[in-house]
Design an enzyme around this catalytic site. Structure first.
Site, PDB file in Angstrom:
ATOM      1  N   ASP A 169       4.047  -4.270   6.584  1.00 20.16           N
ATOM      2  CA  ASP A 169       4.553  -5.525   7.149  1.00 20.16           C
ATOM      3  C   ASP A 169       4.727  -6.616   6.098  1.00 20.16           C
ATOM      4  O   ASP A 169       5.678  -7.397   6.163  1.00 20.16           O
ATOM      5  CB  ASP A 169       3.701  -5.992   8.338  1.00 20.16           C
ATOM      6  CG  ASP A 169       2.255  -6.223   7.972  1.00 20.16           C
ATOM      7  OD1 ASP A 169       1.795  -5.684   6.941  1.00 20.16           O
ATOM      8  OD2 ASP A 169       1.563  -6.942   8.714  1.00 20.16           O
ATOM      9  N   ASP A 214      -1.344   3.040   8.238  1.00 29.85           N
ATOM     10  CA  ASP A 214      -2.006   2.343   9.350  1.00 29.85           C
ATOM     11  C   ASP A 214      -1.269   2.474  10.683  1.00 29.85           C
ATOM     12  O   ASP A 214      -1.847   2.197  11.728  1.00 29.85           O
ATOM     13  CB  ASP A 214      -2.146   0.845   9.025  1.00 29.85           C
ATOM     14  CG  ASP A 214      -3.163   0.592   7.924  1.00 29.85           C
ATOM     15  OD1 ASP A 214      -3.864   1.538   7.536  1.00 29.85           O
ATOM     16  OD2 ASP A 214      -3.249  -0.560   7.445  1.00 29.85           O
ATOM     17  N   GLY A 228       0.833  -1.210   0.000  1.00 30.57           N
ATOM     18  CA  GLY A 228       0.000   0.000   0.000  1.00 30.57           C
ATOM     19  C   GLY A 228       0.860   1.250   0.000  1.00 30.57           C
ATOM     20  O   GLY A 228       1.865   1.307   0.701  1.00 30.57           O
ATOM     21  N   ARG A 266       1.525  -5.289  -5.718  1.00 26.55           N
ATOM     22  CA  ARG A 266       1.503  -6.479  -4.885  1.00 26.55           C
ATOM     23  C   ARG A 266       1.917  -7.625  -5.809  1.00 26.55           C
ATOM     24  O   ARG A 266       1.507  -7.659  -6.967  1.00 26.55           O
ATOM     25  CB  ARG A 266       0.108  -6.671  -4.286  1.00 26.55           C
ATOM     26  CG  ARG A 266      -0.241  -5.533  -3.327  1.00 26.55           C
ATOM     27  CD  ARG A 266      -1.315  -5.899  -2.325  1.00 26.55           C
ATOM     28  NE  ARG A 266      -1.191  -5.108  -1.118  1.00 26.55           N
ATOM     29  CZ  ARG A 266      -1.765  -3.913  -0.921  1.00 26.55           C
ATOM     30  NH1 ARG A 266      -2.516  -3.375  -1.859  1.00 26.55           N
ATOM     31  NH2 ARG A 266      -1.593  -3.275   0.205  1.00 26.55           N
ATOM     32  N   ARG A 299      -6.610  -1.835   8.784  1.00 26.71           N
ATOM     33  CA  ARG A 299      -7.076  -3.227   8.678  1.00 26.71           C
ATOM     34  C   ARG A 299      -7.045  -3.922  10.040  1.00 26.71           C
ATOM     35  O   ARG A 299      -8.020  -4.519  10.455  1.00 26.71           O
ATOM     36  CB  ARG A 299      -6.193  -4.004   7.690  1.00 26.71           C
ATOM     37  CG  ARG A 299      -6.543  -3.771   6.248  1.00 26.71           C
ATOM     38  CD  ARG A 299      -5.484  -4.362   5.360  1.00 26.71           C
ATOM     39  NE  ARG A 299      -4.146  -3.828   5.671  1.00 26.71           N
ATOM     40  CZ  ARG A 299      -3.040  -4.121   5.028  1.00 26.71           C
ATOM     41  NH1 ARG A 299      -3.072  -4.981   4.042  1.00 26.71           N
ATOM     42  NH2 ARG A 299      -1.882  -3.588   5.355  1.00 26.71           N
ATOM     43  N   ASP A 339       0.861   0.496  11.865  1.00 28.97           N
ATOM     44  CA  ASP A 339       0.710  -0.810  12.525  1.00 28.97           C
ATOM     45  C   ASP A 339       1.997  -1.635  12.550  1.00 28.97           C
ATOM     46  O   ASP A 339       1.940  -2.859  12.639  1.00 28.97           O
ATOM     47  CB  ASP A 339      -0.408  -1.609  11.821  1.00 28.97           C
ATOM     48  CG  ASP A 339      -0.095  -1.866  10.356  1.00 28.97           C
ATOM     49  OD1 ASP A 339       0.864  -1.269   9.827  1.00 28.97           O
ATOM     50  OD2 ASP A 339      -0.818  -2.661   9.734  1.00 28.97           O
ATOM     51  N   THR A 366       3.401   3.197   5.864  1.00 28.94           N
ATOM     52  CA  THR A 366       2.000   2.776   5.798  1.00 28.94           C
ATOM     53  C   THR A 366       1.167   3.753   6.621  1.00 28.94           C
ATOM     54  O   THR A 366       1.609   4.175   7.694  1.00 28.94           O
ATOM     55  CB  THR A 366       1.789   1.336   6.326  1.00 28.94           C
ATOM     56  OG1 THR A 366       0.393   1.159   6.627  1.00 28.94           O
ATOM     57  CG2 THR A 366       2.562   1.055   7.595  1.00 28.94           C
TER      58      THR A 366
HETATM   59  P1  ADP Z   1       2.200  -4.003   2.777  1.00 30.50           P
HETATM   60  O1  ADP Z   1       3.677  -4.034   2.616  1.00 30.50           O
HETATM   61  O2  ADP Z   1       1.634  -2.634   2.577  1.00 30.50           O
HETATM   62  O3  ADP Z   1       1.774  -4.679   4.069  1.00 30.50           O
HETATM   63  P2  ADP Z   1       1.341  -6.388   1.316  1.00 30.50           P
HETATM   64  O4  ADP Z   1       0.995  -7.139   2.538  1.00 30.50           O
HETATM   65  O5  ADP Z   1       0.421  -6.457   0.159  1.00 30.50           O
HETATM   66  O6  ADP Z   1       1.559  -4.831   1.587  1.00 30.50           O
HETATM   67  O7  ADP Z   1       2.791  -6.878   0.856  1.00 30.50           O
HETATM   68  C1  ADP Z   1       3.423  -6.335  -0.283  1.00 30.50           C
HETATM   69  C2  ADP Z   1       4.148  -7.417  -1.052  1.00 30.50           C
HETATM   70  O8  ADP Z   1       5.179  -7.984  -0.219  1.00 30.50           O
HETATM   71  C3  ADP Z   1       3.300  -8.611  -1.462  1.00 30.50           C
HETATM   72  O9  ADP Z   1       2.572  -8.374  -2.641  1.00 30.50           O
HETATM   73  C4  ADP Z   1       4.353  -9.685  -1.669  1.00 30.50           C
HETATM   74  O10 ADP Z   1       4.977  -9.570  -2.936  1.00 30.50           O
HETATM   75  C5  ADP Z   1       5.374  -9.350  -0.594  1.00 30.50           C
HETATM   76  N1  ADP Z   1       5.136 -10.235   0.572  1.00 30.50           N
HETATM   77  C6  ADP Z   1       4.140 -10.173   1.484  1.00 30.50           C
HETATM   78  N2  ADP Z   1       4.214 -11.172   2.387  1.00 30.50           N
HETATM   79  C7  ADP Z   1       5.293 -11.916   2.029  1.00 30.50           C
HETATM   80  C8  ADP Z   1       5.921 -13.091   2.548  1.00 30.50           C
HETATM   81  N3  ADP Z   1       5.435 -13.720   3.644  1.00 30.50           N
HETATM   82  N4  ADP Z   1       7.019 -13.553   1.904  1.00 30.50           N
HETATM   83  C9  ADP Z   1       7.512 -12.946   0.828  1.00 30.50           C
HETATM   84  N5  ADP Z   1       6.977 -11.834   0.281  1.00 30.50           N
HETATM   85  C10 ADP Z   1       5.880 -11.317   0.863  1.00 30.50           C
END
Ligand code: ADP
Length: 319
Positions: A103, A127, A11, A72, A171, A129, A125
Site C-alpha cells: 500500500d 500480508d 517489502g 524504502r 502488520r 492487506d 505483499t
Molecule cells: P509497502 O509498499 O510494502 O507497503 P512501504 O510502506 O515502506 O512499503 O512503502 C514503500 C515506499 O513507497 C516508501 O519507502 C516510500 O518511498 C513510498 N511511499 C509510501 N507512502 C508514500 C506516500 N504517502 N507518498 C509517496 N510515497 C510513499
C-alpha cells in the site's frame, strides 16, 4: 506509448519476479521498450534504470525476492523527490510505470499519477492487506511457509505436551494467521480484526487439556502485539509450559508457489494492457478469479477485511 518502466518497492514478496517477467515479456510482445528500475523509488530518483530484454528476465520465475531489488525511500515522499523521479523517467523516454509493491508503494504511484505520470499498481505483499483484490502476490507462498513450520512445531508440541504460541507476520491484517490457522488446525487464532480476549483462549486451552489434548497451538498475528509477551501471559494464566516461535522473515522468502506465479503473471500482464489502453492511477487485482482494476486511491480508502467466516469456522473446528 513506446516505453514503459517497472519497479518493485517496499517489502519484498515471493512472486515479484514472476510479475517483473510478465511486465517485461508482455511489453516486448507489444513492441514496447521496457526499462527495469532498480532499488524501488530511491533507485528511480538516482537513475538506476536499465533496458530489459527477453533474456534479462529468464530463469527468475521460480525465484523468491526481487531481481530488481527494493528499498524504502523517505526522499520519494517529498515533492522534490517525486519531481526528480519524473525527470529521470522522462530522460529515458519512459511514458508509463508499473509499480509492484504494497500500500505504501501504491500511495507513491498515486502521487506520480497526480503529477501527470501514468502509473499502474500491482499488489505484491505477503500480508494480503490490499483492498480491491482477493489475493496479493506472495501471500500463498508465505502461507505455505507458515503451515510447514506449524506442522513441524506440532510434532514437538505433541511429544512434550506443550502450548506453542507462533507469531506470524501481518502488520495490520490477520489473513496469514487466519488462513494458516485453518490450514494447520491451530486451536486458537489471534488477529487484529478480532481481538479475542486472552481469557477465551485460556479457556479453550484448558478445555482441550481436560479432554486429553497433548498440545495447543496458538497463532498470533504480529499486528496484535508481541508473540513473546502473549506467550508469557498464556503461561501465567494456564500454568502450562508455553513456548514461543517467531517465524519472522522466513515468511518472506522461498520459491513462489504455482498459485503465486500464475497470479503474478496474470496481474503483471494486465498492468501492461492498462498502460497500453492509456489508463493511469489504477491498481490491478483478482476478484472471484477475474482480473479487475480499480482507482488506486479509492481502493486504498477502503478497509481490507479478511474472510471472517473462516474465523468462525476455525472456532467451530477447534472446539
Ligand atoms: P509497502 O509498499 O510494502 O507497503 P512501504 O510502506 O515502506 O512499503 O512503502 C514503500 C515506499 O513507497 C516508501 O519507502 C516510500 O518511498 C513510498 N511511499 C509510501 N507512502 C508514500 C506516500 N504517502 N507518498 C509517496 N510515497 C510513499
Amino acid at each position: 506509448m513506446k516505453k514503459i518502466g517497472v519497479l518493485t518497492s517496499g517489502g519484498d514478496a515471493p512472486g515479484m519476479n514472476a510479475a517483473i517477467r510478465a511486465v517485461v515479456r508482455k511489453g516486448i510482445y507489444h513492441h514496447l521498450g521496457v526499462y527495469g528500475i532498480y532499488y524501488g523509488y530511491q533507485g528511480l530518483i538516482e537513475g538506476k534504470i536499465e533496458k530489459m530484454e527477453l533474456g534479462t528476465v529468464g530463469d527468475i520465475i521460480q525465484r523468491g525476492g526481487t531481481a530488481l531489488f527494493t528499498s524504502r525511500s523517505e526522499e520519494f515522499k517529498t515533492e522534490a523527490g517525486q519531481e526528480k523521479a519524473i525527470e529521470q523517467l522522462k530522460k529515458h523516454g519512459i511514458e508509463g510505470l508499473v509499480v509492484i509493491g504494497g500500500d505504501g508503494s501504491f500511495r507513491g504511484a498515486s502521487e506520480l499519477t497526480k503529477k501527470g505520470f501514468p502509473c499502474i499498481g500491482v499488489p505484491g505483499t505477503i500480508d494480503n492487506d490490499i483492498p480491491g483484490t482477493d489475493f496479493t502476490i506472495g501471500f500463498d507462498t508465505a502461507l505455505n511457509t507458515v503451515i510447514q513450520a506449524v506442522d513441524k512445531i506440532r510434532d514437538t508440541a505433541t511429544s512434550h505436551e506443550r502450548t506453542y504460541v507462533i507469531e506470524v507476520m501481518g502488520r495490520d491484517a490477520g489473513d496469514l494467521a487466519l488462513w494458516a490457522g485453518v490450514a494447520a488446525g491451530a486451536e486458537s487464532i489471534v488477529i487484529p480484526e478480532k481481538n479475542e480476549p486472552v481469557e477465551a483462549v485460556v479457556d479453550r486451552i484448558k478445555r482441550g487439556h481436560e479432554r486429553g489434548k497433548r498440545h495447543s497451538i496458538i497463532l498470533v498475528a504480529e499486528g496484535v502485539g508481541s508473540g513473546v509477551e502473549y506467550g508469557k501471559q498464556i503461561q501465567e494464566l494456564t500454568n502450562f509450559e508455553t513456548r514461543v516461535t517467531v517465524l519472522g522473515h522466513t515468511q518472506r522468502g522461498g520459491s513462489p508457489t504455482a498459485f503465486d506465479r500464475v497470479l503474478a503473471s496474470r496481474l503483471g500482464a494486465k498492468a501492461v494492457d492498462l498502460l497500453i489502453e492509456g489508463k493511469a492511477g489504477r491498481m490491478v487485482g483478482i476478484q472471484k478469479n477475474q482480473l479487475v482494476d480499480h482507482d488506486i486511491l479509492e481502493a486504498l480508502n477502503e478497509t481490507h477485511q479478511p474472510e471472517m467466516s473462516m474465523y468462525q469456522l476455525s472456532q467451530e473446528l477447534s472446539i
